[in-house]
Design a protein around this motif. Structure first.
Motif, mmCIF file in Angstrom:
data_model
loop_
_atom_site.group_PDB
_atom_site.id
_atom_site.type_symbol
_atom_site.label_atom_id
_atom_site.label_comp_id
_atom_site.label_asym_id
_atom_site.label_seq_id
_atom_site.Cartn_x
_atom_site.Cartn_y
_atom_site.Cartn_z
ATOM 1 N N LYS A 1 12.141 15.647 28.938
ATOM 2 C CA LYS A 1 12.306 14.255 28.727
ATOM 3 C C LYS A 1 11.630 13.374 29.660
ATOM 4 O O LYS A 1 11.669 13.676 30.793
ATOM 5 N N ASP A 2 10.862 12.481 29.054
ATOM 6 C CA ASP A 2 10.203 11.478 30.080
ATOM 7 C C ASP A 2 9.401 12.284 31.079
ATOM 8 O O ASP A 2 9.222 11.943 32.074
ATOM 9 N N SER B 1 16.806 18.101 32.471
ATOM 10 C CA SER B 1 15.759 16.883 31.767
ATOM 11 C C SER B 1 14.686 17.593 31.493
ATOM 12 O O SER B 1 13.560 16.760 31.201
#
Length: 426
Positions: free
Chosen positions: A269-270, A266
């Protein structure tokens, strides 16, 4: 895990179902190993029968004074004793290879699951609530939070990225959210509260389908245990290896626990805020169901999760995930996506899945139908968030924000806030 009998009888259907999830055909390879394994098992059974027969014949031959026959039989028994362990080892190796292939395969999607490769192919089934109209530009929670006690810098100093330190009223609000969810799921929605272990062994994470394929998504301790990525692991494994009575079904369990995820893959991401953290709290829902009723339980669990969003008056939409976007253990999944005005988009806050008998086969969890003394069937397992506490906090911060940077408390949470009705900037 998959039923080898089903694969034998429906190899083309099995491959077609896996193809919907982007998995190449494997039935031929699995069945070739299965055929070898069964042939070796038959050979072992014949060898064992012959060894027993020859052993009895030795005594008879000696009793009749036929020493040559006795010696020949003894030599045959000795050869069987030597060769059978080798055959057993060959069979074990072939069986292990077959199980290793099956262990890596995802569940077969339900017929109702739409085709597709990713979230762009998910199907919206319903919406609830209207997004609030602001007379100012709404901010993201990562902009609102720091003035309210949401400290990312202190957390980063002690733990690194993807952690948060909450102080004061915002910490109280997070606790209130979790307690409200747990109370609603137990008193209104019929789930039994549990306090499960946060550390589990290999077989527990294998049972729910996290191992062997998704080890990098979890944290492991120095003694080989795993920090749970969700209480689904502990709650579902509470029936591991058991034969339940049909009358005990359904078993509905819930727990509010910390969860730990490495968020492998991830990167980028975010990275801001609370959406994707290594440590977070969640109220998990798990149901152990009769196979004939698991579809109804899936709808019931989804409504239980929706009831929290409705109580908080947070607009959301219900999505039916396509085959390519579901978790590996799921056969059908609904996502609930809450509206975040700061991001001007809907974001996942709950995922509710029916896993059929996929996890039950891995855990060997069965039930005995009423009136049957010998026969058993695998249970069906379901799991979902009811809800993720951190993401609910995000949604409240963004939907209840005011122009002066304060955040009002949803009416449903006021009894849990000790007289606090607003978060105000320091």
């Amino acid at each position: 895990m998959h039923d080898i009998k089903y694969i034998r009888e429906n190899p083309e259907d099995f491959d077609a179902a896996l193809a919907r999830r982007g998995v190449e055909s494997v039935a031929r390879d699995v069945l070739a190993l299965d055929e070898q394994s069964r042939a070796l098992k038959t050979e072992l059974q014949k060898g064992q029968a012959r060894r027993n027969e020859a052993s009895k014949a030795i005594g008879k031959a000696k009793g009749q004074g036929d020493e040559p026959a006795a010696q020949a039989l003894m030599a045959e028994v000795a050869e069987l004793k030597r060769s059978m362990p080798e055959t057993e080892e060959r069979e074990r190796g072939i069986s292990d290879r077959m199980q290793a292939i099956l262990a890596l395969l995802p569940n077969l999607p339900d017929e109702a699951v739409p085709p597709g490769d990713n979230e762009d192919d998910n199907v919206e089934k319903a919406r609830w609530g209207e997004p609030r109209q602001f007379d100012f530009d709404p901010k993201e929670h990562s902009e609102i939070g720091p003035a309210l006690g949401l400290d990312f810098e202190a957390a980063a100093e002690m733990s690194g990225a993807r952690f948060a330190f909450l102080r004061g009223r915002i910490a109280r609000l997070q606790r209130a959210i979790g307690q409200y969810m747990l109370d609603q799921q137990t008193t209104k929605n019929g789930f039994q509260e549990c306090a499960p272990p946060l550390l589990v062994r290999d077989e527990a994470v294998f049972g729910v389908g996290q191992l062997p394929k998704f080890a990098e998504d979890m944290f492991q301790t120095t003694d080989g245990r795993w920090l749970i990525p969700t209480a689904e692991v502990s709650l579902t494994n509470s029936v591991r290896g058991q034969i339940l009575e049909e009358a005990s079904l359904p078993i509905r369990l819930t727990a509010l626990t910390p969860c730990f995820r490495s968020e492998a893959g991830s990167a980028g991401k975010d990275t801001k805020g609370l959406i994707r953290q290594h440590q977070f709290e969640k109220v998990e829902l798990v149901t152990i169901a009769h196979p004939d009723h698991s579809d109804d339980e899936h709808e019931r669990m989804t409504q239980a999760a929706e009831s929290i969003l409705q109580a908080f008056e947070l607009p959301y939409r219900k999505m039916l995930l396509c085959a390519g976007d579901m978790g590996a253990a799921a056969r059908k999944t609904y996502d609930l996506e809450v509206w975040l005005p700061g991001q001007n988009s809907y974001r996942e806050i709950s995922s509710i899945s029916n896993c059929g008998d996929f996890q039950a086969r891995r855990m060997n969890s069965r039930f005995r139908p009423d009136g049957e003394e010998k026969g058993t069937r695998f249970v069906h397992t379901l799991n979902g968030s009811g809800l993720a506490v951190g993401r609910a906090l995000v949604a409240i911060l963004e939907n209840y924000q005011q122009a002066d940077g304060s955040v009002t408390i949803p009416p449903a949470l006021l009894p849990y806030m000790g007289g606090i009705d607003k978060l105000e900037p320091e």
